[in-house]
Design a protein around this motif. Structure first.
Motif, PDB file in Angstrom:
ATOM      1  N   PHE A  61      48.913  35.368  40.727  1.00 28.02           N
ATOM      2  CA  PHE A  61      49.658  35.881  41.832  1.00 28.02           C
ATOM      3  C   PHE A  61      49.089  36.184  43.110  1.00 28.02           C
ATOM      4  O   PHE A  61      47.905  36.786  43.179  1.00 28.02           O
ATOM      5  N   ALA A  62      49.512  35.920  44.081  1.00 31.97           N
ATOM      6  CA  ALA A  62      48.922  35.885  45.674  1.00 31.97           C
ATOM      7  C   ALA A  62      47.453  35.516  45.678  1.00 31.97           C
ATOM      8  O   ALA A  62      46.805  36.180  46.147  1.00 31.97           O
ATOM      9  N   GLY A  63      47.213  34.577  45.260  1.00 34.34           N
ATOM     10  CA  GLY A  63      45.722  33.949  45.250  1.00 34.34           C
ATOM     11  C   GLY A  63      44.597  34.310  44.325  1.00 34.34           C
ATOM     12  O   GLY A  63      43.670  33.937  44.373  1.00 34.34           O
ATOM     13  N   GLN A  64      45.335  35.227  43.435  1.00 34.87           N
ATOM     14  CA  GLN A  64      44.359  35.886  42.334  1.00 34.87           C
ATOM     15  C   GLN A  64      44.880  35.329  40.950  1.00 34.87           C
ATOM     16  O   GLN A  64      45.784  34.866  40.821  1.00 34.87           O
ATOM     17  N   SER A  65      43.785  35.284  40.181  1.00 39.63           N
ATOM     18  CA  SER A  65      44.219  34.930  38.802  1.00 39.63           C
ATOM     19  C   SER A  65      43.399  35.748  37.737  1.00 39.63           C
ATOM     20  O   SER A  65      42.117  36.489  37.993  1.00 39.63           O
ATOM     21  N   VAL A  66      44.085  35.794  36.495  1.00 42.04           N
ATOM     22  CA  VAL A  66      43.395  36.656  35.554  1.00 42.04           C
ATOM     23  C   VAL A  66      43.898  36.033  34.270  1.00 42.04           C
ATOM     24  O   VAL A  66      44.541  35.399  33.735  1.00 42.04           O
ATOM     25  N   LEU A  67      42.464  35.990  33.533  1.00 43.19           N
ATOM     26  CA  LEU A  67      42.650  35.444  32.335  1.00 43.19           C
ATOM     27  C   LEU A  67      42.660  36.628  31.096  1.00 43.19           C
ATOM     28  O   LEU A  67      41.787  37.713  31.203  1.00 43.19           O
ATOM     29  N   LEU A  68      43.633  36.669  30.369  1.00 46.40           N
ATOM     30  CA  LEU A  68      43.823  37.666  29.385  1.00 46.40           C
ATOM     31  C   LEU A  68      43.009  37.641  28.071  1.00 46.40           C
ATOM     32  O   LEU A  68      42.969  36.452  27.546  1.00 46.40           O
ATOM     33  N   VAL A  69      42.046  38.341  27.643  1.00 44.86           N
ATOM     34  CA  VAL A  69      41.241  38.353  26.604  1.00 44.86           C
ATOM     35  C   VAL A  69      41.632  39.380  25.759  1.00 44.86           C
ATOM     36  O   VAL A  69      42.187  40.332  25.871  1.00 44.86           O
ATOM     37  N   GLY A  70      41.156  39.201  24.373  1.00 38.25           N
ATOM     38  CA  GLY A  70      41.376  40.367  23.463  1.00 38.25           C
ATOM     39  C   GLY A  70      40.556  41.393  23.624  1.00 38.25           C
ATOM     40  O   GLY A  70      39.470  41.130  24.141  1.00 38.25           O
ATOM     41  N   GLU A  71      40.791  42.557  23.157  1.00 41.32           N
ATOM     42  CA  GLU A  71      39.888  43.507  23.581  1.00 41.32           C
ATOM     43  C   GLU A  71      38.564  43.404  22.551  1.00 41.32           C
ATOM     44  O   GLU A  71      38.497  42.926  21.522  1.00 41.32           O
ATOM     45  N   GLY A  72      37.447  43.687  23.262  1.00 40.91           N
ATOM     46  CA  GLY A  72      36.375  43.553  22.956  1.00 40.91           C
ATOM     47  C   GLY A  72      35.678  41.967  23.310  1.00 40.91           C
ATOM     48  O   GLY A  72      34.534  41.922  22.994  1.00 40.91           O
ATOM     49  N   ASP A  73      36.587  41.011  23.833  1.00 40.25           N
ATOM     50  CA  ASP A  73      36.184  39.824  24.397  1.00 40.25           C
ATOM     51  C   ASP A  73      35.812  39.602  25.804  1.00 40.25           C
ATOM     52  O   ASP A  73      35.653  38.567  26.398  1.00 40.25           O
ATOM     53  N   GLU A  74      35.746  40.545  26.725  1.00 41.69           N
ATOM     54  CA  GLU A  74      35.697  40.860  27.923  1.00 41.69           C
ATOM     55  C   GLU A  74      34.416  40.296  28.642  1.00 41.69           C
ATOM     56  O   GLU A  74      34.376  39.511  29.507  1.00 41.69           O
ATOM     57  N   THR A  75      33.306  40.090  27.610  1.00 42.42           N
ATOM     58  CA  THR A  75      32.313  39.368  28.048  1.00 42.42           C
ATOM     59  C   THR A  75      32.059  37.891  27.960  1.00 42.42           C
ATOM     60  O   THR A  75      30.946  37.286  28.200  1.00 42.42           O
ATOM     61  N   GLU A  76      32.998  37.266  27.189  1.00 42.47           N
ATOM     62  CA  GLU A  76      33.034  35.693  26.919  1.00 42.47           C
ATOM     63  C   GLU A  76      33.076  34.850  28.256  1.00 42.47           C
ATOM     64  O   GLU A  76      33.574  35.344  28.993  1.00 42.47           O
TER      65      GLU A  76
END
Length: 76
Positions: A61-76
């Motif tokens: 959205f608006a030039g930004q993007s996000v990858l959804l990860v499972g809880e505890g997977d934020e650092t992969e």
């Protein structure tokens, strides 16, 4: 700009995600962005304001993007 967002539980609604990321100031603003075709999920325009999103999906959205990860997977 790309980032990661941890989904707590199995899903998050698209409108809630937009607010949580600060990409929309309110639920109404989130709904308006979706209705206007400005939000993409996995490269496709998403028309459902309350679409259930899962880990592994990418939202843009608006030039930004996000990858959804499972809880505890934020650092992969």
């Amino acid at each position: 700009m790309s980032q990661r967002f941890a989904v707590r539980g199995e899903t998050i609604q698209l409108d809630q995600l937009l607010k949580a990321l600060g990409w929309a100031d309110s639920g109404g603003a989130a709904h308006a962005a979706v209705e206007a075709g400005q939000v993409h999920v996995d490269g496709r325009v998403e028309q459902r304001k309350r679409a259930k999103l899962h880990a592994g999906q990418r939202v843009a959205f608006a030039g930004q993007s996000v990858l959804l990860v499972g809880e505890g997977d934020e650092t992969e």
